[in-house]
Design a protein around this motif. Structure first.
Motif, PDB file in Angstrom:
ATOM      1  N   UNK A 174       0.846  -1.189   0.000  1.00  0.00           N
ATOM      2  CA  UNK A 174       0.000   0.000   0.000  1.00  0.00           C
ATOM      3  C   UNK A 174       0.884   1.242   0.000  1.00  0.00           C
ATOM      4  N   UNK A 175       0.696   2.103  -0.999  1.00  0.00           N
ATOM      5  CA  UNK A 175       1.416   3.377  -1.098  1.00  0.00           C
ATOM      6  C   UNK A 175       0.572   4.488  -0.474  1.00  0.00           C
ATOM      7  N   UNK A 176      -0.722   4.499  -0.826  1.00  0.00           N
ATOM      8  CA  UNK A 176      -1.666   5.471  -0.270  1.00  0.00           C
ATOM      9  C   UNK A 176      -2.989   4.767   0.004  1.00  0.00           C
ATOM     10  N   UNK A 177      -3.704   5.308   0.993  1.00  0.00           N
ATOM     11  CA  UNK A 177      -5.012   4.753   1.353  1.00  0.00           C
ATOM     12  C   UNK A 177      -5.934   5.927   1.686  1.00  0.00           C
ATOM     13  N   UNK A 178      -7.215   5.780   1.347  1.00  0.00           N
ATOM     14  CA  UNK A 178      -8.208   6.808   1.651  1.00  0.00           C
ATOM     15  C   UNK A 178      -9.429   6.163   2.290  1.00  0.00           C
ATOM     16  N   UNK A 179      -9.886   6.741   3.382  1.00  0.00           N
ATOM     17  CA  UNK A 179     -11.202   6.457   3.945  1.00  0.00           C
ATOM     18  C   UNK A 179     -11.794   7.798   4.369  1.00  0.00           C
ATOM     19  N   UNK A 180     -13.106   7.862   4.442  1.00  0.00           N
ATOM     20  CA  UNK A 180     -13.750   9.114   4.841  1.00  0.00           C
ATOM     21  C   UNK A 180     -13.331   9.510   6.252  1.00  0.00           C
ATOM     22  N   UNK A 181     -13.238   8.544   7.159  1.00  0.00           N
ATOM     23  CA  UNK A 181     -12.892   8.833   8.553  1.00  0.00           C
ATOM     24  C   UNK A 181     -11.458   9.323   8.748  1.00  0.00           C
TER      25      UNK A 181
END
Length: 75
Positions: free
Chosen positions: A59-66
């Protein structure tokens, strides 16, 4: 090395939409596009992954709303 973008509507092991590109810049644009399109949904997880020579996905980048965007340091 290939780069992958994975979009998931729910926690793993929920189904995912994935794409693979040889260009990190293209994968980054797709990652950002998914954030713009789906990032406000509470159940969405979006990841930009790098595939190593032995086929592992990092994983290089990750996005979640929280948590917003999280970037992993590269070795």
């Amino acid at each position: 090395m290939p780069f992958h973008v994975r979009l998931r509507f729910g926690p793993p092991p929920s189904p995912a939409i994935t794409g693979t590109w040889d260009s990190e810049a293209t994968a980054e644009r797709k990652f950002r596009g998914f954030i713009g399109r789906y990032g406000s949904r509470a159940d969405v997880r979006i990841e930009l992954l790098e595939e190593t020579a032995d086929g592992q996905l990092i994983v290089v980048r990750r996005w979640t709303k929280d948590h917003g965007e999280e970037t992993r340091p590269r070795s």
